[in-house]
Write an enzyme that holds these catalytic residues in place. Structure first.
Site, PDB file in Angstrom:
ATOM      1  N   SER A  43       0.628  46.674   9.677  1.00 13.01           N
ATOM      2  CA  SER A  43       0.757  45.291   9.213  1.00 13.01           C
ATOM      3  C   SER A  43      -0.100  44.999   7.977  1.00 13.01           C
ATOM      4  O   SER A  43      -0.402  43.853   7.701  1.00 13.01           O
ATOM      5  CB  SER A  43       0.362  44.339  10.349  1.00 13.01           C
ATOM      6  OG  SER A  43       1.159  44.581  11.491  1.00 13.01           O
ATOM      7  N   THR A  92      -9.651  47.815  12.778  1.00 15.59           N
ATOM      8  CA  THR A  92      -9.224  48.192  14.129  1.00 15.59           C
ATOM      9  C   THR A  92      -7.853  47.610  14.457  1.00 15.59           C
ATOM     10  O   THR A  92      -7.464  46.578  13.925  1.00 15.59           O
ATOM     11  CB  THR A  92     -10.230  47.750  15.206  1.00 15.59           C
ATOM     12  OG1 THR A  92      -9.815  48.306  16.464  1.00 15.59           O
ATOM     13  CG2 THR A  92     -10.304  46.237  15.358  1.00 15.59           C
ATOM     14  N   HIS A  93      -7.145  48.324  15.332  1.00 12.77           N
ATOM     15  CA  HIS A  93      -5.867  47.815  15.830  1.00 12.77           C
ATOM     16  C   HIS A  93      -5.983  47.392  17.292  1.00 12.77           C
ATOM     17  O   HIS A  93      -4.979  47.076  17.915  1.00 12.77           O
ATOM     18  CB  HIS A  93      -4.790  48.903  15.768  1.00 12.77           C
ATOM     19  CG  HIS A  93      -4.481  49.394  14.384  1.00 12.77           C
ATOM     20  ND1 HIS A  93      -4.332  48.565  13.312  1.00 12.77           N
ATOM     21  CD2 HIS A  93      -4.249  50.645  13.924  1.00 12.77           C
ATOM     22  CE1 HIS A  93      -4.039  49.292  12.238  1.00 12.77           C
ATOM     23  NE2 HIS A  93      -3.992  50.550  12.586  1.00 12.77           N
ATOM     24  N   ARG A 114       2.247  40.830   9.920  1.00 11.55           N
ATOM     25  CA  ARG A 114       3.444  41.214   9.158  1.00 11.55           C
ATOM     26  C   ARG A 114       4.645  40.979  10.051  1.00 11.55           C
ATOM     27  O   ARG A 114       4.527  41.096  11.282  1.00 11.55           O
ATOM     28  CB  ARG A 114       3.350  42.695   8.787  1.00 11.55           C
ATOM     29  CG  ARG A 114       4.507  43.195   7.956  1.00 11.55           C
ATOM     30  CD  ARG A 114       4.363  44.686   7.646  1.00 11.55           C
ATOM     31  NE  ARG A 114       5.330  45.100   6.646  1.00 11.55           N
ATOM     32  CZ  ARG A 114       5.521  46.349   6.267  1.00 11.55           C
ATOM     33  NH1 ARG A 114       4.796  47.323   6.793  1.00 11.55           N
ATOM     34  NH2 ARG A 114       6.438  46.644   5.357  1.00 11.55           N
ATOM     35  N   SER A 122       8.088  50.523   9.917  1.00 11.33           N
ATOM     36  CA  SER A 122       7.000  51.263   9.278  1.00 11.33           C
ATOM     37  C   SER A 122       6.351  52.212  10.298  1.00 11.33           C
ATOM     38  O   SER A 122       6.030  53.357   9.979  1.00 11.33           O
ATOM     39  CB  SER A 122       5.972  50.262   8.732  1.00 11.33           C
ATOM     40  OG  SER A 122       4.944  50.917   8.044  1.00 11.33           O
ATOM     41  N   TYR A 179       1.204  39.540   5.392  1.00 16.12           N
ATOM     42  CA  TYR A 179       1.738  40.564   4.483  1.00 16.12           C
ATOM     43  C   TYR A 179       2.736  39.948   3.508  1.00 16.12           C
ATOM     44  O   TYR A 179       2.711  40.232   2.307  1.00 16.12           O
ATOM     45  CB  TYR A 179       2.399  41.659   5.332  1.00 16.12           C
ATOM     46  CG  TYR A 179       2.966  42.824   4.550  1.00 16.12           C
ATOM     47  CD1 TYR A 179       2.213  43.986   4.368  1.00 16.12           C
ATOM     48  CD2 TYR A 179       4.246  42.781   4.013  1.00 16.12           C
ATOM     49  CE1 TYR A 179       2.731  45.075   3.665  1.00 16.12           C
ATOM     50  CE2 TYR A 179       4.761  43.854   3.310  1.00 16.12           C
ATOM     51  CZ  TYR A 179       4.009  44.990   3.133  1.00 16.12           C
ATOM     52  OH  TYR A 179       4.526  46.060   2.433  1.00 16.12           O
ATOM     53  N   PHE A 215       1.424  47.860  -5.044  1.00 16.36           N
ATOM     54  CA  PHE A 215       1.947  49.006  -4.296  1.00 16.36           C
ATOM     55  C   PHE A 215       2.031  50.239  -5.196  1.00 16.36           C
ATOM     56  O   PHE A 215       1.607  51.331  -4.817  1.00 16.36           O
ATOM     57  CB  PHE A 215       3.324  48.671  -3.702  1.00 16.36           C
ATOM     58  CG  PHE A 215       3.902  49.814  -2.919  1.00 16.36           C
ATOM     59  CD1 PHE A 215       3.427  50.105  -1.653  1.00 16.36           C
ATOM     60  CD2 PHE A 215       4.900  50.619  -3.459  1.00 16.36           C
ATOM     61  CE1 PHE A 215       3.928  51.177  -0.924  1.00 16.36           C
ATOM     62  CE2 PHE A 215       5.412  51.686  -2.739  1.00 16.36           C
ATOM     63  CZ  PHE A 215       4.929  51.962  -1.471  1.00 16.36           C
ATOM     64  N   MET A 218      -1.403  51.742  -5.860  1.00 19.48           N
ATOM     65  CA  MET A 218      -1.993  52.371  -4.673  1.00 19.48           C
ATOM     66  C   MET A 218      -1.264  53.657  -4.311  1.00 19.48           C
ATOM     67  O   MET A 218      -1.883  54.655  -3.964  1.00 19.48           O
ATOM     68  CB  MET A 218      -2.012  51.392  -3.492  1.00 19.48           C
ATOM     69  CG  MET A 218      -3.160  50.388  -3.613  1.00 19.48           C
ATOM     70  SD  MET A 218      -3.303  49.247  -2.227  1.00 19.48           S
ATOM     71  CE  MET A 218      -3.746  50.328  -0.871  1.00 19.48           C
ATOM     72  N   ARG A 237       4.635  54.038   1.913  1.00 15.63           N
ATOM     73  CA  ARG A 237       6.002  54.532   2.033  1.00 15.63           C
ATOM     74  C   ARG A 237       6.930  53.766   1.114  1.00 15.63           C
ATOM     75  O   ARG A 237       7.375  54.264   0.097  1.00 15.63           O
ATOM     76  CB  ARG A 237       6.446  54.412   3.497  1.00 15.63           C
ATOM     77  CG  ARG A 237       7.792  55.022   3.809  1.00 15.63           C
ATOM     78  CD  ARG A 237       8.182  54.729   5.257  1.00 15.63           C
ATOM     79  NE  ARG A 237       8.347  53.305   5.517  1.00 15.63           N
ATOM     80  CZ  ARG A 237       9.519  52.662   5.437  1.00 15.63           C
ATOM     81  NH1 ARG A 237      10.612  53.305   5.147  1.00 15.63           N
ATOM     82  NH2 ARG A 237       9.573  51.347   5.678  1.00 15.63           N
TER      83      ARG A 237
HETATM   84  P1  A3P Z   1       6.036  50.591   4.844  1.00 15.37           P
HETATM   85  O1  A3P Z   1       6.026  51.742   5.805  1.00 15.37           O
HETATM   86  O2  A3P Z   1       7.007  49.534   5.233  1.00 15.37           O
HETATM   87  O3  A3P Z   1       6.201  51.016   3.433  1.00 15.37           O
HETATM   88  P2  A3P Z   1      -0.986  50.026   7.455  1.00 15.37           P
HETATM   89  O4  A3P Z   1      -1.883  50.146   6.298  1.00 15.37           O
HETATM   90  O5  A3P Z   1      -1.332  48.883   8.365  1.00 15.37           O
HETATM   91  O6  A3P Z   1      -0.795  51.324   8.160  1.00 15.37           O
HETATM   92  O7  A3P Z   1       0.439  49.574   6.887  1.00 15.37           O
HETATM   93  C1  A3P Z   1       1.197  50.452   6.078  1.00 15.37           C
HETATM   94  C2  A3P Z   1       2.317  49.647   5.454  1.00 15.37           C
HETATM   95  O8  A3P Z   1       1.768  48.820   4.405  1.00 15.37           O
HETATM   96  C3  A3P Z   1       3.351  50.547   4.798  1.00 15.37           C
HETATM   97  O9  A3P Z   1       4.598  49.871   4.933  1.00 15.37           O
HETATM   98  C4  A3P Z   1       2.852  50.561   3.365  1.00 15.37           C
HETATM   99  O10 A3P Z   1       3.814  50.931   2.422  1.00 15.37           O
HETATM  100  C5  A3P Z   1       2.420  49.122   3.193  1.00 15.37           C
HETATM  101  N1  A3P Z   1       1.500  48.965   2.059  1.00 15.37           N
HETATM  102  C6  A3P Z   1       0.346  49.643   1.818  1.00 15.37           C
HETATM  103  N2  A3P Z   1      -0.187  49.266   0.654  1.00 15.37           N
HETATM  104  C7  A3P Z   1       0.644  48.336   0.131  1.00 15.37           C
HETATM  105  C8  A3P Z   1       0.645  47.575  -1.083  1.00 15.37           C
HETATM  106  N3  A3P Z   1      -0.310  47.734  -2.005  1.00 15.37           N
HETATM  107  N4  A3P Z   1       1.674  46.720  -1.298  1.00 15.37           N
HETATM  108  C9  A3P Z   1       2.653  46.578  -0.389  1.00 15.37           C
HETATM  109  N5  A3P Z   1       2.708  47.265   0.774  1.00 15.37           N
HETATM  110  C10 A3P Z   1       1.716  48.131   1.032  1.00 15.37           C
END
Ligand code: A3P
Length: 275
Positions: A43, A92-93, A114, A122, A179, A215, A218, A237
């Protein structure tokens, strides 16, 4: 099924020592300047973590996860958390009932939300591509395991949000970040987070944080722990809103919405995502 260790009735990922780490939480000393990033998995953990780290330090670049690790208390011993310098940023989750009580009273908490349908999707790519998840089934199988509170890792989304919101909604030490709001206007959320943390910054810094936490940047710049993923796996992803529509069947959507509608009055948070 997902590989898991059951602690106090909650399925957790099989991190080494996860059970003793959680059971040792009562030895955890919360600090007033600790910042916790809490959420149901997938999320926005990593996204908000980078925003917070850039705001709280004078760094201009993203964190080096490979070198620094992320601070997941369920995956590391309480003693190693004690050694971290202040201010600590911890992720933490865990559902509320596993969270250290002292931290709830003393520390700052950012809870990220999210659209759970996107988080489910995801999560599917996470377990499918993760080395230790134990899952190599289909999306349909993953949906069934995730919607079922008895098999879902970190417990049901509905209970996670309902329980956390109950304690956070009137807590001045807590901030809820969505999100979808970050997708809509990242700079606005960056500023909100900075003000909440008590680290207000210049417009120029907000600009830089927004750029570094896009995104695209990163995905390109973050190094990932290679041993964590099978080939093709990534924490970054797709990073979009609404990918659930490419995955949920009509029946899955109906099943999800029925539970959602039954539980929505317990969620205590406006839900602005599409059902
Ligand atoms: P998707 O798998 O839908 O792409 P977490 O960090 O809680 O594990 O969440 C991962 C999710 O956040 C992934 O979603 C990832 O792509 C998305 N995410 C990470 N960084 C992001 C960014 N800078 N902008 C948008 N989404 C991002």
């Amino acid at each position: 099924s997902f590989s898991a260790v059951v602690v106090k009735g909650i399925h957790l990922p099989p991190f080494p020592l996860v059970e003793s780490n959680i059971n040792n939480y009562d030895k955890f000393h919360a600090r007033e300047d600790d910042v916790w990033i809490v959420n149901w998995p997938k999320s926005g953990t990593h996204w908000v973590y980078e925003v917070v780290k850039l705001l709280m330090t004078d760094r201009e670049e993203l964190t080096d996860t490979v070198k620094e690790g992320t601070m997941f208390p369920e995956a590391c011993a309480v003693e190693s958390l004690e050694k971290l310098p202040s201010p600590r940023v911890l992720d933490t989750h865990v559902p509320l009932k596993l969270f250290p009580e002292e931290a709830l009273k003393k520390s700052k908490i950012i809870y990220t939300l999210r659209n759970p349908k996107d988080a489910f999707v995801s999560g599917y790519y996470h377990v499918k591509n993760n080395v230790g998840s134990g899952y190599d089934g289909t999306w349909n199988g993953c949906f069934d395991l995730t919607i079922d509170e008895n098999t879902c890792v970190y417990g049901s989304w509905f209970d996670h949000v309902a329980d956390w919101m109950e304690v956070l909604e009137n807590n001045p030490n807590a901030l809820v970040v969505k999100y979808e709001d970050m997708q809509r206007n990242l700079k606005k959320e960056v500023r909100r987070i900075a003000e909440f943390l008590g680290y207000p910054k210049s417009e120029e810094i907000y600009e830089n944080v927004t750029k570094k936490c896009s995104f695209g940047h990163m995905k390109k710049a973050k190094k990932e722990v290679k041993s964590f993923w099978k080939p093709g796996g990534s924490m970054y992803r797709k990073g979009i809103v609404g990918d659930w529509k490419n995955h949920f069947t009509v029946a899955q959507n109906e099943k999800f919405n029925a539970i959602f509608n039954e539980k929505r009055n317990k969620l205590r948070v406006s839900v602005d995502f599409e059902l």
